[in-house]
Design an enzyme around this catalytic site. Structure first.
Site, mmCIF file in Angstrom:
data_model
loop_
_atom_site.group_PDB
_atom_site.id
_atom_site.type_symbol
_atom_site.label_atom_id
_atom_site.label_comp_id
_atom_site.label_asym_id
_atom_site.label_seq_id
_atom_site.Cartn_x
_atom_site.Cartn_y
_atom_site.Cartn_z
ATOM 1 C CB THR A 181 4.562 -7.410 1.617
ATOM 2 O OG1 THR A 181 3.304 -7.169 0.971
ATOM 3 C CG2 THR A 181 4.430 -8.690 2.432
ATOM 4 C CD GLU A 182 6.318 -3.622 -2.875
ATOM 5 O OE1 GLU A 182 5.971 -2.523 -3.373
ATOM 6 O OE2 GLU A 182 6.597 -4.603 -3.571
ATOM 7 C CG ASN A 183 3.813 2.200 3.682
ATOM 8 O OD1 ASN A 183 4.262 2.783 4.672
ATOM 9 N ND2 ASN A 183 2.879 2.724 2.923
ATOM 10 C CG HIS A 212 -1.667 1.306 1.373
ATOM 11 N ND1 HIS A 212 -2.726 1.642 0.549
ATOM 12 C CD2 HIS A 212 -1.494 2.362 2.212
ATOM 13 C CE1 HIS A 212 -3.170 2.839 0.880
ATOM 14 N NE2 HIS A 212 -2.441 3.291 1.896
ATOM 15 C CE1 TYR A 213 5.371 1.942 -2.106
ATOM 16 C CE2 TYR A 213 3.807 0.342 -2.961
ATOM 17 C CZ TYR A 213 5.096 0.675 -2.592
ATOM 18 O OH TYR A 213 6.100 -0.260 -2.688
#
Length: 288
Positions: free
Chosen positions: A184-186, A118-119
């Site tokens: 797992t991503e930010n 999520h960004y």
């Protein structure tokens, strides 16, 4: 849709293979990571915009999450809209493939956690494309814009919107029966010449992680089962079609030097403090 269909079936086979052959010996966890923005209605007092936000999420996160985390099949929003547009285009059946009953049983529940990338957040409203346009966007029927007051980044699509992170985590909890979540991503990008002083990245991590912790606080707030958080990225790297122009790293990489030297940005020191404390450092009491 055909590619996504096969991806979901392949994921299920990989999960079953691990579950039946390797789990007892290794004791590992296996799942899928899904990338998703959060969607807000452009006008929060307009039901059509509220519906558009849900439609946006069902076509993005729900496309893969609904079969795996709910009932083995696509959500009704996608099934209905794609079928209706396909028939209006003169086709005899929907462009969205169908799972057999056996495949639905095979797919349902093939997760040990919810992996989330999520960004950013978008503002949504309904838009009607002509029937002849065949595309994911026209099937979804939702336009996405951003608020000009939101802070920018090195990526046109990425605006700093920490409030959406907490809302998305809560939506996953409520929509998919409170699965364990690993982020797992930010992270956030910059463009241009090397600048090791990156207060915008420190601000991004501070505000987004704070929203994640609010979501996790079961006593007074949302009670999301958030198990872990991973920043994107340790170092600058090759970012898809943007190549080396957009840099997400905590460490700067000089790509013009064959030895690729890496230097920590200011945000790397800040993030290492968070890791050391497993939370925010308290200057009054020292590390905890």
């Amino acid at each position: 849709y055909v590619v996504g269909h096969n991806l979901i079936k392949a994921h299920a086979e990989a999960w079953h293979l691990y579950n039946e052959t390797y789990r007892a010996k290794q004791g590992g966890l296996i799942s899928i990571t899904i990338n998703s923005d959060w969607a807000e209605p452009r006008n929060p007092h307009k039901q059509e915009d509220i519906d558009a936000a849900k439609q946006y999420l069902e076509f993005l996160l729900g496309w893969f999450a609904h079969p795996i985390f709910k009932n083995g099949d696509y959500n009704e929003v996608m099934k209905t809209r794609i079928r209706e547009r396909s028939l209006a285009q003169g086709l005899s059946q929907s462009r969205l493939p169908e799972f057999t009953e056996d495949e639905k049983q095979r797919i349902k529940g093939t997760y040990d956690y919810f992996g989330l990338n999520h960004y950013t957040t978008v503002l949504t409203y309904k838009i009607n494309y002509p029937a002849g346009i065949l595309s994911y966007d026209s099937d979804r029927g939702v336009a996405a814009v951003t608020d000009r007051s939101w802070l920018s980044s090195g990526s046109l699509w990425l605006k700093v919107t920490p409030f959406g992170f907490r809302k998305l985590l809560r939506w996953i909890k409520e929509e998919y029966n409170n699965p364990p979540i690993y982020v797992t991503e930010n992270g956030i990008s910059e463009r241009g010449a090397a600048d090791l002083n990156d207060p915008w990245r420190t601000h991004y991590f501070r505000s987004y992680i704070n929203e994640a912790l609010k979501g996790r606080n079961a006593v007074v707030l949302d009670g999301v089962d958030l198990r872990g958080y991973t920043a994107w990225s340790l170092m600058d790297n090759f970012e898809w079609v943007m190549g080396f122009d957009e840099k997400f790293g905590l460490f700067h990489v000089n790509f013009t030097d064959p030895s690729l030297p890496r230097r920590p940005k200011a945000s790397a020191r800040y993030y290492s403090q968070i890791i050391n404390c497993n939370g925010f450092p308290d200057p009054a009491t020292g590390p905890h």
